[in-house]
Design a protein around this motif. Structure first.
Motif, PDB file in Angstrom:
ATOM      1  N   GLN A 158       0.852  -1.183   0.000  1.00 22.13           N
ATOM      2  CA  GLN A 158       0.000   0.000   0.000  1.00 22.13           C
ATOM      3  C   GLN A 158       0.882   1.225   0.000  1.00 22.13           C
ATOM      4  OE1 GLN A 158      -3.440   0.316  -0.144  1.00 22.13           O
ATOM      5  NE2 GLN A 158      -3.034   2.504  -0.325  1.00 22.13           N
ATOM      6  N   MET A 159       0.684   2.083  -0.985  1.00 25.94           N
ATOM      7  CA  MET A 159       1.522   3.268  -1.133  1.00 25.94           C
ATOM      8  C   MET A 159       0.649   4.503  -1.059  1.00 25.94           C
ATOM      9  SD  MET A 159       4.080   1.970  -4.178  1.00 25.94           S
ATOM     10  CE  MET A 159       2.824   2.097  -5.446  1.00 25.94           C
ATOM     11  N   ASN A 160       0.879   5.328  -0.059  1.00 26.48           N
ATOM     12  CA  ASN A 160       0.103   6.551   0.149  1.00 26.48           C
ATOM     13  C   ASN A 160       1.003   7.777  -0.002  1.00 26.48           C
ATOM     14  OD1 ASN A 160      -2.172   4.978   0.800  1.00 26.48           O
ATOM     15  ND2 ASN A 160      -1.589   4.913   2.965  1.00 26.48           N
ATOM     16  N   ASN A 161       0.357   8.908  -0.218  1.00 25.09           N
ATOM     17  CA  ASN A 161       1.081  10.178  -0.343  1.00 25.09           C
ATOM     18  C   ASN A 161       2.249  10.048  -1.314  1.00 25.09           C
ATOM     19  OD1 ASN A 161       1.768  12.850   0.123  1.00 25.09           O
ATOM     20  ND2 ASN A 161       2.957  12.380   1.966  1.00 25.09           N
ATOM     21  N   LEU A 162       1.956   9.549  -2.486  1.00 26.97           N
ATOM     22  CA  LEU A 162       3.006   9.283  -3.467  1.00 26.97           C
ATOM     23  C   LEU A 162       3.643  10.567  -3.967  1.00 26.97           C
ATOM     24  CD1 LEU A 162       1.263   6.338  -5.272  1.00 26.97           C
ATOM     25  CD2 LEU A 162       3.569   6.264  -4.306  1.00 26.97           C
ATOM     26  N   LYS A 163       4.927  10.459  -4.256  1.00 31.26           N
ATOM     27  CA  LYS A 163       5.718  11.594  -4.722  1.00 31.26           C
ATOM     28  C   LYS A 163       6.311  11.262  -6.085  1.00 31.26           C
ATOM     29  CE  LYS A 163       7.072  12.477   0.073  1.00 31.26           C
ATOM     30  NZ  LYS A 163       8.219  12.665   1.007  1.00 31.26           N
ATOM     31  N   PRO A 164       6.660  12.268  -6.868  1.00 31.76           N
ATOM     32  CA  PRO A 164       7.265  11.981  -8.185  1.00 31.76           C
ATOM     33  C   PRO A 164       8.501  11.091  -8.089  1.00 31.76           C
ATOM     34  CG  PRO A 164       6.594  14.274  -8.084  1.00 31.76           C
ATOM     35  CD  PRO A 164       6.381  13.708  -6.708  1.00 31.76           C
ATOM     36  N   GLU A 165       9.253  11.224  -7.015  1.00 35.70           N
ATOM     37  CA  GLU A 165      10.452  10.401  -6.862  1.00 35.70           C
ATOM     38  C   GLU A 165      10.141   8.940  -6.546  1.00 35.70           C
ATOM     39  OE1 GLU A 165       9.738  13.280  -5.308  1.00 35.70           O
ATOM     40  OE2 GLU A 165      10.429  13.252  -3.199  1.00 35.70           O
ATOM     41  N   ASP A 166       8.885   8.614  -6.334  1.00 35.88           N
ATOM     42  CA  ASP A 166       8.488   7.212  -6.166  1.00 35.88           C
ATOM     43  C   ASP A 166       8.288   6.518  -7.516  1.00 35.88           C
ATOM     44  OD1 ASP A 166       6.413   8.261  -3.442  1.00 35.88           O
ATOM     45  OD2 ASP A 166       8.360   7.244  -3.309  1.00 35.88           O
ATOM     46  N   SER A 167       8.339   7.270  -8.603  1.00 35.10           N
ATOM     47  CA  SER A 167       8.154   6.694  -9.923  1.00 35.10           C
ATOM     48  C   SER A 167       9.274   5.696 -10.228  1.00 35.10           C
ATOM     49  CB  SER A 167       8.159   7.793 -10.994  1.00 35.10           C
ATOM     50  OG  SER A 167       7.082   8.680 -10.807  1.00 35.10           O
ATOM     51  N   ALA A 168       8.884   4.484 -10.609  1.00 36.37           N
ATOM     52  CA  ALA A 168       9.852   3.420 -10.870  1.00 36.37           C
ATOM     53  C   ALA A 168       9.091   2.168 -11.291  1.00 36.37           C
ATOM     54  CB  ALA A 168      10.672   3.119  -9.610  1.00 36.37           C
ATOM     55  N   VAL A 169       9.844   1.175 -11.699  1.00 33.21           N
ATOM     56  CA  VAL A 169       9.280  -0.160 -11.852  1.00 33.21           C
ATOM     57  C   VAL A 169       9.440  -0.860 -10.506  1.00 33.21           C
ATOM     58  CG1 VAL A 169       9.404  -2.374 -13.041  1.00 33.21           C
ATOM     59  CG2 VAL A 169       9.839  -0.252 -14.305  1.00 33.21           C
ATOM     60  N   TYR A 170       8.354  -1.398 -10.002  1.00 34.15           N
ATOM     61  CA  TYR A 170       8.349  -2.068  -8.700  1.00 34.15           C
ATOM     62  C   TYR A 170       8.347  -3.584  -8.902  1.00 34.15           C
ATOM     63  CZ  TYR A 170       7.647   2.280  -6.196  1.00 34.15           C
ATOM     64  OH  TYR A 170       7.827   3.527  -5.655  1.00 34.15           O
ATOM     65  N   LYS A 206      15.889 -17.800  -4.869  1.00 40.21           N
ATOM     66  CA  LYS A 206      15.301 -16.459  -4.941  1.00 40.21           C
ATOM     67  C   LYS A 206      14.414 -16.357  -6.167  1.00 40.21           C
ATOM     68  CE  LYS A 206      19.454 -14.508  -2.826  1.00 40.21           C
ATOM     69  NZ  LYS A 206      20.598 -13.576  -2.984  1.00 40.21           N
ATOM     70  N   TYR A 207      13.300 -15.697  -6.005  1.00 42.36           N
ATOM     71  CA  TYR A 207      12.340 -15.561  -7.085  1.00 42.36           C
ATOM     72  C   TYR A 207      11.956 -14.097  -7.251  1.00 42.36           C
ATOM     73  CZ  TYR A 207      12.014 -20.563  -6.289  1.00 42.36           C
ATOM     74  OH  TYR A 207      12.320 -21.885  -6.116  1.00 42.36           O
ATOM     75  N   TRP A 208      11.810 -13.702  -8.512  1.00 39.07           N
ATOM     76  CA  TRP A 208      11.460 -12.320  -8.844  1.00 39.07           C
ATOM     77  C   TRP A 208      10.266 -12.292  -9.787  1.00 39.07           C
ATOM     78  CZ3 TRP A 208      14.012  -8.032  -6.941  1.00 39.07           C
ATOM     79  CH2 TRP A 208      15.238  -8.251  -6.310  1.00 39.07           C
ATOM     80  N   GLY A 209       9.466 -11.256  -9.651  1.00 40.52           N
ATOM     81  CA  GLY A 209       8.446 -10.973 -10.643  1.00 40.52           C
ATOM     82  C   GLY A 209       9.030 -10.112 -11.756  1.00 40.52           C
ATOM     83  N   LEU A 210       8.207  -9.830 -12.743  1.00 42.59           N
ATOM     84  CA  LEU A 210       8.650  -9.044 -13.905  1.00 42.59           C
ATOM     85  C   LEU A 210       8.487  -7.546 -13.698  1.00 42.59           C
ATOM     86  CD1 LEU A 210       7.360 -11.252 -16.848  1.00 42.59           C
ATOM     87  CD2 LEU A 210       9.646 -11.172 -15.837  1.00 42.59           C
ATOM     88  N   GLY A 211       7.783  -7.157 -12.656  1.00 40.24           N
ATOM     89  CA  GLY A 211       7.668  -5.743 -12.334  1.00 40.24           C
ATOM     90  C   GLY A 211       6.383  -5.103 -12.813  1.00 40.24           C
ATOM     91  N   THR A 212       6.037  -3.991 -12.151  1.00 38.59           N
ATOM     92  CA  THR A 212       4.890  -3.184 -12.550  1.00 38.59           C
ATOM     93  C   THR A 212       5.295  -1.714 -12.455  1.00 38.59           C
ATOM     94  OG1 THR A 212       2.529  -2.764 -12.157  1.00 38.59           O
ATOM     95  CG2 THR A 212       3.886  -3.147 -10.206  1.00 38.59           C
ATOM     96  N   GLN A 213       4.908  -0.935 -13.446  1.00 38.27           N
ATOM     97  CA  GLN A 213       5.334   0.457 -13.541  1.00 38.27           C
ATOM     98  C   GLN A 213       4.447   1.355 -12.679  1.00 38.27           C
ATOM     99  OE1 GLN A 213       7.933   2.033 -15.539  1.00 38.27           O
ATOM    100  NE2 GLN A 213       7.358   3.739 -14.176  1.00 38.27           N
ATOM    101  N   VAL A 214       5.081   2.190 -11.898  1.00 41.66           N
ATOM    102  CA  VAL A 214       4.386   3.225 -11.130  1.00 41.66           C
ATOM    103  C   VAL A 214       4.921   4.578 -11.589  1.00 41.66           C
ATOM    104  CG1 VAL A 214       4.078   4.256  -8.846  1.00 41.66           C
ATOM    105  CG2 VAL A 214       3.971   1.760  -9.127  1.00 41.66           C
ATOM    106  N   THR A 215       4.020   5.448 -11.997  1.00 44.41           N
ATOM    107  CA  THR A 215       4.392   6.792 -12.423  1.00 44.41           C
ATOM    108  C   THR A 215       3.595   7.808 -11.624  1.00 44.41           C
ATOM    109  OG1 THR A 215       4.843   6.006 -14.671  1.00 44.41           O
ATOM    110  CG2 THR A 215       4.593   8.376 -14.362  1.00 44.41           C
ATOM    111  N   VAL A 216       4.309   8.701 -10.957  1.00 43.27           N
ATOM    112  CA  VAL A 216       3.680   9.747 -10.150  1.00 43.27           C
ATOM    113  C   VAL A 216       3.977  11.078 -10.831  1.00 43.27           C
ATOM    114  CG1 VAL A 216       3.425  10.766  -7.879  1.00 43.27           C
ATOM    115  CG2 VAL A 216       4.089   8.348  -8.101  1.00 43.27           C
ATOM    116  N   SER A 217       2.931  11.687 -11.363  1.00 46.45           N
ATOM    117  CA  SER A 217       3.128  12.906 -12.138  1.00 46.45           C
ATOM    118  C   SER A 217       1.851  13.722 -12.156  1.00 46.45           C
ATOM    119  CB  SER A 217       3.542  12.556 -13.571  1.00 46.45           C
ATOM    120  OG  SER A 217       3.624  13.712 -14.380  1.00 46.45           O
ATOM    121  N   SER A 218       2.026  15.038 -12.199  1.00 49.93           N
ATOM    122  CA  SER A 218       0.865  15.906 -12.309  1.00 49.93           C
ATOM    123  C   SER A 218       0.553  16.196 -13.778  1.00 49.93           C
ATOM    124  CB  SER A 218       1.109  17.210 -11.546  1.00 49.93           C
ATOM    125  OG  SER A 218       2.314  17.818 -11.986  1.00 49.93           O
TER     126      SER A 218
END
Length: 117
Positions: free
Chosen positions: A81-93, A105-117
Motif C-alpha cells: 500500500q503506497m500513500n502520499n506518493l511523490k514523483p520520486e516514487d516513480s519506478a518499476v516495482y 530467490k524468485y522475482w516478478g517481472l515488475g509493474t510500472q508506477v508513475t507519479v506525475s501531475s
C-alpha cells in the motif's frame, strides 16, 4: 513452479495512492520472506520494503510512514500500500520472495508506477 506476478501499477497524481499486489504461486506466502524493490531509469534497484516470515516489516527511510507491506494469506499475495506518493516514487516495482527453508530467490517481472501531475 514458483511464479510471482505483480499488478496494480499505473499513473497517479502526487499525493495519491496505489496498492500493488504480488500474486504468488508455487509457495505459500506464510512460508516466504518477501521484499518489494524498485528501479528508476538510470538508477540501481533499491529495497523499498521487506516482510519476514514472522511478519516483521522493514522500510527504506524514503518510504517510511507512507508505504505498508502485508501478506494476504487467503489470496496468497504480498501487497504494498503506497500513500502520499511523490514523483520520486516513480519506478518499476518488483516483488521478491525467498522460501524460509531455501536460498532460492524468485522475482516478478515488475509493474510500472508513475507519479506525475
Amino acid at each position: 513452479q514458483v511464479q510471482l506476478v505483480e499488478s496494480g501499477g499505473g499513473l497517479v497524481h502526487p499525493g495519491g495512492s496505489l496498492r500493488l499486489s504480488c500474486a504468488v504461486s508455487g509457495l505459500r506466502v506464510k512460508d516466504i520472506e518477501t521484499n518489494w524493490y524498485r528501479q528508476a531509469p538510470g538508477k540501481e534497484r533499491e529495497l523499498v520494503a521487506s516482510l519476514a516470515t514472522a511478519d516483521v516489516a522493514g522500510y527504506a527511510d524514503a518510504v517510511k510512514g507512507r508505504f505498508t507491506i502485508s501478506k494476504n494469506h487467503a489470496a496468497n499475495t504480498v501487497d504494498l500500500q503506497m500513500n502520499n506518493l511523490k514523483p520520486e516514487d516513480s519506478a518499476v516495482y518488483y516483488c521478491y520472495a525467498r522460501p524460509a527453508w531455501s536460498m532460492a530467490k524468485y522475482w516478478g517481472l515488475g509493474t510500472q508506477v508513475t507519479v506525475s501531475s
